[in-house]
Design a protein around this motif. Structure first.
Motif, PDB file in Angstrom:
ATOM      1  N   ARG B 206      24.219  35.359  33.756  1.00 48.57           N
ATOM      2  CA  ARG B 206      25.079  36.937  33.835  1.00 48.57           C
ATOM      3  C   ARG B 206      24.508  37.659  34.888  1.00 48.57           C
ATOM      4  O   ARG B 206      25.013  38.595  35.777  1.00 48.57           O
ATOM      5  CB  ARG B 206      25.005  37.434  32.882  1.00 48.57           C
ATOM      6  CG  ARG B 206      27.112  38.251  32.286  1.00 48.57           C
ATOM      7  CD  ARG B 206      26.886  39.141  31.410  1.00 48.57           C
ATOM      8  NE  ARG B 206      26.956  38.257  30.320  1.00 48.57           N
ATOM      9  CZ  ARG B 206      28.103  37.850  29.148  1.00 48.57           C
ATOM     10  NH1 ARG B 206      29.095  38.553  29.345  1.00 48.57           N
ATOM     11  NH2 ARG B 206      28.030  37.220  28.561  1.00 48.57           N
ATOM     12  N   SER B 211      30.291  33.626  37.897  1.00 46.45           N
ATOM     13  CA  SER B 211      30.850  34.708  37.525  1.00 46.45           C
ATOM     14  C   SER B 211      31.726  34.159  35.973  1.00 46.45           C
ATOM     15  O   SER B 211      30.742  33.284  35.762  1.00 46.45           O
ATOM     16  CB  SER B 211      31.665  33.879  38.600  1.00 46.45           C
ATOM     17  OG  SER B 211      32.471  32.283  38.098  1.00 46.45           O
ATOM     18  N   ARG B 212      32.416  34.594  35.074  1.00 47.09           N
ATOM     19  CA  ARG B 212      32.305  34.006  33.385  1.00 47.09           C
ATOM     20  C   ARG B 212      32.952  32.773  34.415  1.00 47.09           C
ATOM     21  O   ARG B 212      32.441  31.683  32.887  1.00 47.09           O
ATOM     22  CB  ARG B 212      33.961  34.712  33.605  1.00 47.09           C
ATOM     23  CG  ARG B 212      33.301  35.783  32.493  1.00 47.09           C
ATOM     24  CD  ARG B 212      35.281  36.463  32.229  1.00 47.09           C
ATOM     25  NE  ARG B 212      35.282  37.814  32.607  1.00 47.09           N
ATOM     26  CZ  ARG B 212      35.962  38.460  32.926  1.00 47.09           C
ATOM     27  NH1 ARG B 212      37.132  37.711  31.954  1.00 47.09           N
ATOM     28  NH2 ARG B 212      36.492  39.251  33.401  1.00 47.09           N
TER      29      ARG B 212
END
Lengths: 305, 311
Positions: B206, B211-212
């Motif tokens: 993170r 990205s998620r």
């Protein structure tokens, strides 16, 4: 503890409301209605029928009305069996299903739990292997295979028990065994696994080391703790009993709830389908509730989450 | 048991190849996680037996109908109700149809439906579970309460309604099975993601601006692969039983198609006079379910050797 129970009870209400909503919308999505027949009814008669059963209002009005009546204990009248209320239909059939399911559950506990306990205490002995074999095979054979085989051997060949119907203890044996076998296999497996895990705990070694009798260690320390996972599985298992009892009822021609599962859906008998959904989800929700409460008693950590 | 425990530890050690000739470069062969898993699985006799049975059944249902000179629905009343013999290896049914061919074709349908439904269930369960677990907070709460509600639905009546709604056939059957069974994998994956996302490498990812989607698919899901594989092998037999149950009730796969459940239902009608007709498909269902359970258990033990002593 009291707060915990209240919270769980309150949670059951939206669950049942949503189950009713899902079933309601799904039934509406199926083409056709309770009065769809091969010969088409004249439009006026159809309109009258729909008005009589309240099918002419928008679906959300019907839904709210249904929920309102349900909470007053009125599940409506059957749309295909003239003059019979849903409460009446369920009232006749449900006790039979309960009896079958209850006895099978009891049988399964009485065989499965001791078998699992003994298998774990005699780990890797022939007793263990026999119990494991039983629990693996018993779980793999579906009710609709066990049932016919039991009928074949014990009623057609040996003539000990009747093949079908539900009219007394003699009639109960085969269906209860057919339904209970798979369940007892599952209990045996679960109990054994949980026992083996508990037996390795430090507190069991401590209990042994401080010279407690074998019996005391097993009953007070091991058994009590290893039954917790067995209790928590009771909820999902109830689903198995309900599903299995449906097949068992089908195979042994038992006048329980089972036969309405298929007929009510295929006849689009909305009120009976809804009644069944309310009843069964109610049973499941209540069972899970009881499991949660027992769990809360057995394991104090749960209450304070 | 102690012997077994120590052998697992040896698995993890660095293996030094025997070819330590003078001059040859010294190479160290590190054993990988999945290499270990496969090696441990191969040593599990029940698991391997299960795997072999599954492979044999798949081969049988694929080529079985091709190696016998009978059609799937070819009727010949002169040979009705035969027990296994030289012409009809598995016997014949009430219409004189060859059961070796019919059971093979039934296996195609049963196995295909089970595999496809399991695939759908896993994809949906993994996506739902990982999103819920990763998002946390309100999203997680809402998504999980929704699952709780669906758990309150009775399985069989719900499946019956789905089948009636979608129509009978292979695709409606697998959708109905999938729709009622994705809940458990979803919960399973969510639980795993919840634990895994506490790890430092997620935080590091993170911090580096991953990205998620990348965090979920690259960092979290691969670590849940173990339990997903086990879940898959335990889900398939549940699907086979579910399909067989619905077909046995006359709701699922219907003529001219047949699954093992359909064949069992045909046999049930002839139970009094010709019990072989239900015993045969029953055996196939039971053995397949057993085999998958053995493979599932074997994989679980292989992935996490600690469970071997307890499960």
């Amino acid at each position: 503890m009291f707060k915990f129970i209240i919270r769980r009870v309150l949670w059951a209400i939206p669950v049942i409301l949503l189950v009713i909503l899902f079933t309601f919308l799904l039934m509406k999505a199926i083409p056709g209605g309770p009065f769809t027949q091969e010969k088409r009814l004249p439009a006026e008669i159809l309109a009258n029928l729909n008005a009589k059963y309240g099918l002419d209002s928008p679906w959300y009005v019907q839904y709210v009305r249904y929920v309102w009546h349900t909470f007053q204990g009125d599940l409506g009248v059957s749309m295909t069996q003239k003059g019979r209320t849903v409460v009446e239909i369920i009232g006749n059939a449900f006790p039979v299903s309960m009896q079958l399911g209850g006895m099978a559950f009891l049988l399964a506990m009485l065989i499965g739990v001791p078998a699992g306990v003994i298998a774990a205490l005699r780990h890797n002995s022939w007793i263990d292997y026999t119990a494991m074999f039983y629990s693996t095979v018993g779980w793999a054979i579906p009710v609709f295979i066990i049932g016919p085989i039991l009928i074949l051997i014990f009623s057609l060949q040996l003539g000990w028990f009747p093949t079908s119907r539900w009219e007394g203890p003699k009639y109960w044996v085969l269906p209860v065994v057919a339904l209970g076998t798979g369940l007892s296999a599952y209990f045996a497996r679960l109990t054994r696994g949980s026992m083996l895990e508990t037996l390795q705990q430090d507190y069991v070694r401590t209990a042994q080391a401080k010279g407690l009798a074998y019996r005391t260690v097993v009953f007070k320390h091991v058994l009590r703790n290893s039954l917790i996972p067995v209790v928590t599985q009771a909820g999902p298992l109830l689903g198995f009993v309900i599903t299995g009892s449906f097949l068992t009822e089908y195979i042994f021609a038992i006048p329980g709830l089972g036969k309405f599962y298929v007929t009510s859906v295929s006849n689009r008998d909305y009120s009976v389908v809804m009644g069944l959904a309310v009843l069964l989800s109610g049973v499941i929700v209540v069972a899970n509730l009881i499991v949660d409460i027992i769990y809360g008693f057995l394991d104090p950590r749960i209450r304070y989450e | 048991m102690t012997e077994e425990g120590s052998s697992h530890q040896i698995d993890r050690t660095v293996v030094i190849p025997e070819s330590l000739d003078a001059g040859a470069p010294l190479t160290l062969k590190q054993s990988t996680l999945w290499g270990d898993v496969i090696r441990r699985f191969v040593r599990n006799r029940a698991g391997m037996a299960g795997l072999i049975v599954i492979v044999i059944f798949i081969i049988y249902s694929t080529i079985g109908p091709l190696i016998r000179p009978y059609g799937f629905s070819e009727q010949d009343f002169s040979v009705a109700y035969q027990l296994p013999n030289a012409q009809h290896w598995f016997g014949t049914d009430m219409f004189g149809r060859d059961l070796f061919v019919r059971v093979a074709m039934g296996g195609r349908v049963s196995l295909l439906v089970a595999f496809a439904a399991t695939g759908v269930v896993l994809v949906v369960g993994i996506l739902y579970g990982s999103i819920s677990g990763f998002a946390g907070g309100i999203t997680d709460n809402v998504m999980m309460r929704f699952v709780d509600v669906l758990y309150g639905l009775p399985y069989l009546p719900f499946a019956i309604i789905m089948i009636v709604l979608l129509g009978s056939g292979v695709v409606p059957m697998l959708l109905a099975l999938a729709i009622v069974s994705w809940l458990t994998p979803a919960r399973l994956v969510r639980g795993q993601i919840l634990t895994l996302k506490q790890n430092e490498y997620v935080e590091a990812g993170r911090a580096m601006g991953a990205s998620r989607g990348r965090l979920i698919f690259r960092h979290l899901l691969p670590n849940t692969l173990g339990i997903i594989v086990v879940a898959m092998f335990l889900e398939v037999p549940a699907m086979i039983l579910g399909e067989a149950t619905l077909s046995f009730l006359g709701l699922g796969i219907s003529a001219p198609n047949a699954s093992w459940g359909t064949l069992a239902e045909e046999g049930w009608k002839a139970l009094r006079s010709h019990p072989w007709l239900i015993i045969l498909p029953g055996l196939f269902i039971a053995i397949t379910v057993l085999a998958f359970n053995f493979v599932g258990d074997g994989f679980r033990d292989a992935i996490d050797p600690r469970t071997k002593e307890t499960k």
